[in-house]
Motif scaffolding. Structure first.
Motif, PDB file in Angstrom:
ATOM      1  N   ARG A 256      38.580 186.566  29.579  1.00  0.00           N
ATOM      2  CA  ARG A 256      39.117 185.222  29.758  1.00  0.00           C
ATOM      3  C   ARG A 256      39.473 184.946  31.217  1.00  0.00           C
ATOM      4  O   ARG A 256      39.683 183.790  31.598  1.00  0.00           O
ATOM      5  CB  ARG A 256      40.327 185.023  28.846  1.00  0.00           C
ATOM      6  CG  ARG A 256      41.514 185.900  29.142  1.00  0.00           C
ATOM      7  CD  ARG A 256      42.569 185.817  28.056  1.00  0.00           C
ATOM      8  NE  ARG A 256      42.936 184.453  27.783  1.00  0.00           N
ATOM      9  CZ  ARG A 256      43.271 183.985  26.575  1.00  0.00           C
ATOM     10  NH1 ARG A 256      43.269 184.785  25.538  1.00  0.00           N
ATOM     11  NH2 ARG A 256      43.602 182.737  26.413  1.00  0.00           N
ATOM     12  N   ASP A 257      39.542 185.987  32.049  1.00  0.00           N
ATOM     13  CA  ASP A 257      39.831 185.809  33.474  1.00  0.00           C
ATOM     14  C   ASP A 257      38.599 185.391  34.277  1.00  0.00           C
ATOM     15  O   ASP A 257      38.707 185.079  35.463  1.00  0.00           O
ATOM     16  CB  ASP A 257      40.398 187.104  34.068  1.00  0.00           C
ATOM     17  CG  ASP A 257      41.739 187.484  33.466  1.00  0.00           C
ATOM     18  OD1 ASP A 257      42.499 186.561  33.111  1.00  0.00           O
ATOM     19  OD2 ASP A 257      42.025 188.689  33.344  1.00  0.00           O
ATOM     20  N   TYR A 258      37.445 185.402  33.621  1.00  0.00           N
ATOM     21  CA  TYR A 258      36.204 184.945  34.255  1.00  0.00           C
ATOM     22  C   TYR A 258      35.894 183.549  33.726  1.00  0.00           C
ATOM     23  O   TYR A 258      35.424 183.408  32.597  1.00  0.00           O
ATOM     24  CB  TYR A 258      35.051 185.881  33.900  1.00  0.00           C
ATOM     25  CG  TYR A 258      35.115 187.260  34.511  1.00  0.00           C
ATOM     26  CD1 TYR A 258      34.563 187.512  35.758  1.00  0.00           C
ATOM     27  CD2 TYR A 258      35.709 188.311  33.826  1.00  0.00           C
ATOM     28  CE1 TYR A 258      34.590 188.782  36.312  1.00  0.00           C
ATOM     29  CE2 TYR A 258      35.751 189.593  34.369  1.00  0.00           C
ATOM     30  CZ  TYR A 258      35.194 189.806  35.615  1.00  0.00           C
ATOM     31  OH  TYR A 258      35.230 191.078  36.160  1.00  0.00           O
ATOM     32  N   PRO A 259      36.120 182.495  34.495  1.00  0.00           N
ATOM     33  CA  PRO A 259      35.935 181.130  33.975  1.00  0.00           C
ATOM     34  C   PRO A 259      34.541 180.867  33.429  1.00  0.00           C
ATOM     35  O   PRO A 259      34.384 180.298  32.340  1.00  0.00           O
ATOM     36  CB  PRO A 259      36.227 180.249  35.198  1.00  0.00           C
ATOM     37  CG  PRO A 259      37.072 181.088  36.084  1.00  0.00           C
ATOM     38  CD  PRO A 259      36.629 182.498  35.873  1.00  0.00           C
ATOM     39  N   ASN A 260      33.515 181.256  34.160  1.00  0.00           N
ATOM     40  CA  ASN A 260      32.149 180.961  33.724  1.00  0.00           C
ATOM     41  C   ASN A 260      31.694 181.865  32.589  1.00  0.00           C
ATOM     42  O   ASN A 260      31.031 181.409  31.655  1.00  0.00           O
ATOM     43  CB  ASN A 260      31.193 181.078  34.920  1.00  0.00           C
ATOM     44  CG  ASN A 260      31.484 180.042  35.990  1.00  0.00           C
ATOM     45  OD1 ASN A 260      31.483 178.846  35.720  1.00  0.00           O
ATOM     46  ND2 ASN A 260      31.748 180.500  37.197  1.00  0.00           N
ATOM     47  N   VAL A 261      32.048 183.135  32.658  1.00  0.00           N
ATOM     48  CA  VAL A 261      31.646 184.071  31.603  1.00  0.00           C
ATOM     49  C   VAL A 261      32.332 183.724  30.291  1.00  0.00           C
ATOM     50  O   VAL A 261      31.723 183.760  29.216  1.00  0.00           O
ATOM     51  CB  VAL A 261      31.949 185.531  32.003  1.00  0.00           C
ATOM     52  CG1 VAL A 261      31.586 186.482  30.855  1.00  0.00           C
ATOM     53  CG2 VAL A 261      31.175 185.919  33.255  1.00  0.00           C
TER      54      VAL A 261
END
Length: 310
Positions: A256-261
């Motif tokens: 969840r800390d990766y916006p795009n992923v």
């Protein structure tokens, strides 16, 4: 032999002298095709054995769903717990009995094909009901068969997740996603030395950083077309926060800390048919209860918060 010793023996057999986890190759690699001497395309002839905990098996379930092959290839689902005799069939929490052979354990499917078999009893397994033999137990090959071989009976024959014009790009993505991310989380979790763990840990997050950068510029891994590369990555991503972050010590960042992923994972999760292949009860309880070399007491965490998927 105790359950713990059995699991630890399986674990140790896959570790090299430097403490690195080395995944063994699948043993059965036949292809269903019109030109194959034995395994011809037919509706209702083939059966798929899966575990809902397993990212490799769930690749096959996703392609089966997206192609609309539910009436062509039926399924049996093993229990989430990996015990001393390997995967067992049950009817708890979404598992099923063996709907073809009535076996108690998955290993019997392997012995039915090869009585002297000494390898691992893994899912997925594509089984031929006509000859009572395993066709293939390599997920990457099964999904390519599902992609084209049964189009005559598929509800969505137009779906093509390995189009010829994108194969070079898809293969190139698979070439680094598999070792760095798909297998990378296992390399981190099953490593038995600090050096091996750190090597795998850095591979995982370098891989995720690379995916984040790609998805900042395009919708999917090879452009604007959803392909098998996305399916292969998704089954690892959907398990990341729930299992790999804690259990396999891949704890630099949550997905969840990766916006795009995280946006990408959420979109795929909500594609018709995909969500039905994701069972977080099976996923969490399999890893935390079965891997006693990592989690000796088998305590399963109640978290995490997966609201980013909604």
């Amino acid at each position: 032999m105790s359950q713990t010793n059995k699991v630890n023996n399986f674990f140790k057999d896959s570790i090299d002298v430097k403490g690195r986890f080395i995944r063994k190759d699948a043993a059965f690699r036949n292809q269903i095709s019109e030109t194959h001497e034995i395994y011809k395309p037919e509706t209702g002839r083939y059966h798929l054995y899966v575990g809902l905990f397993c990212p490799w098996a769930c690749r096959t379930l996703i392609v089966r769903a997206l192609k609309g092959l539910e009436d062509v290839i039926d399924v049996s689902i093993v229990d989430y717990f990996l015990g001393p005799n390997g995967c067992q069939f049950s009817e708890r929490e979404g598992s099923t009995v063996d709907r073809v052979n009535g076996f108690e354990y998955l290993r019997s499917v392997y012995f039915a094909t090869s009585p002297g078999y000494t390898g691992r009893y893994t899912v997925p397994v594509l089984f031929d009901k006509k000859t009572n033999t395993i066709v293939n137990n390599e997920s990457s090959e099964i999904i390519r068969m599902f992609n084209t071989v049964f189009n005559k009976w598929a509800k969505n024959p137009e779906g093509n997740f390995y189009p010829e014009e994108l194969r070079t790009k898809i293969d190139a993505v698979n070439e680094w996603v598999y070792p760095m991310i798909n297998n990378g989380v296992y390399r981190a979790g099953f490593s038995t030395t600090q050096e091996a763990y750190e090597e795998a840990y850095h591979d995982v997050f370098n891989g995720l950083d690379r995916v984040e950068d790609i998805l900042s510029k395009q919708k999917y891994l090879v452009g604007d077309t959803f392909t098998e590369a996305d399916i292969r990555l998704f089954t690892t991503l959907i398990r990341f926060d729930a299992v790999y972050f804690v259990h396999f010590k891949c704890n630099k960042k949550l997905l969840r800390d990766y916006p795009n992923v995280s946006k990408y994972t959420r979109e795929i999760y909500h594609m018709p048919g995909v969500k039905d292949t994701v069972n977080f009860h099976h996923i969490k309880h399999h890893y935390f209860e079965s891997h006693t070399q990592i989690n000796p007491y088998g305590i399963t965490p109640l978290g995490p918060n997966l609201d980013y998927l909604n």
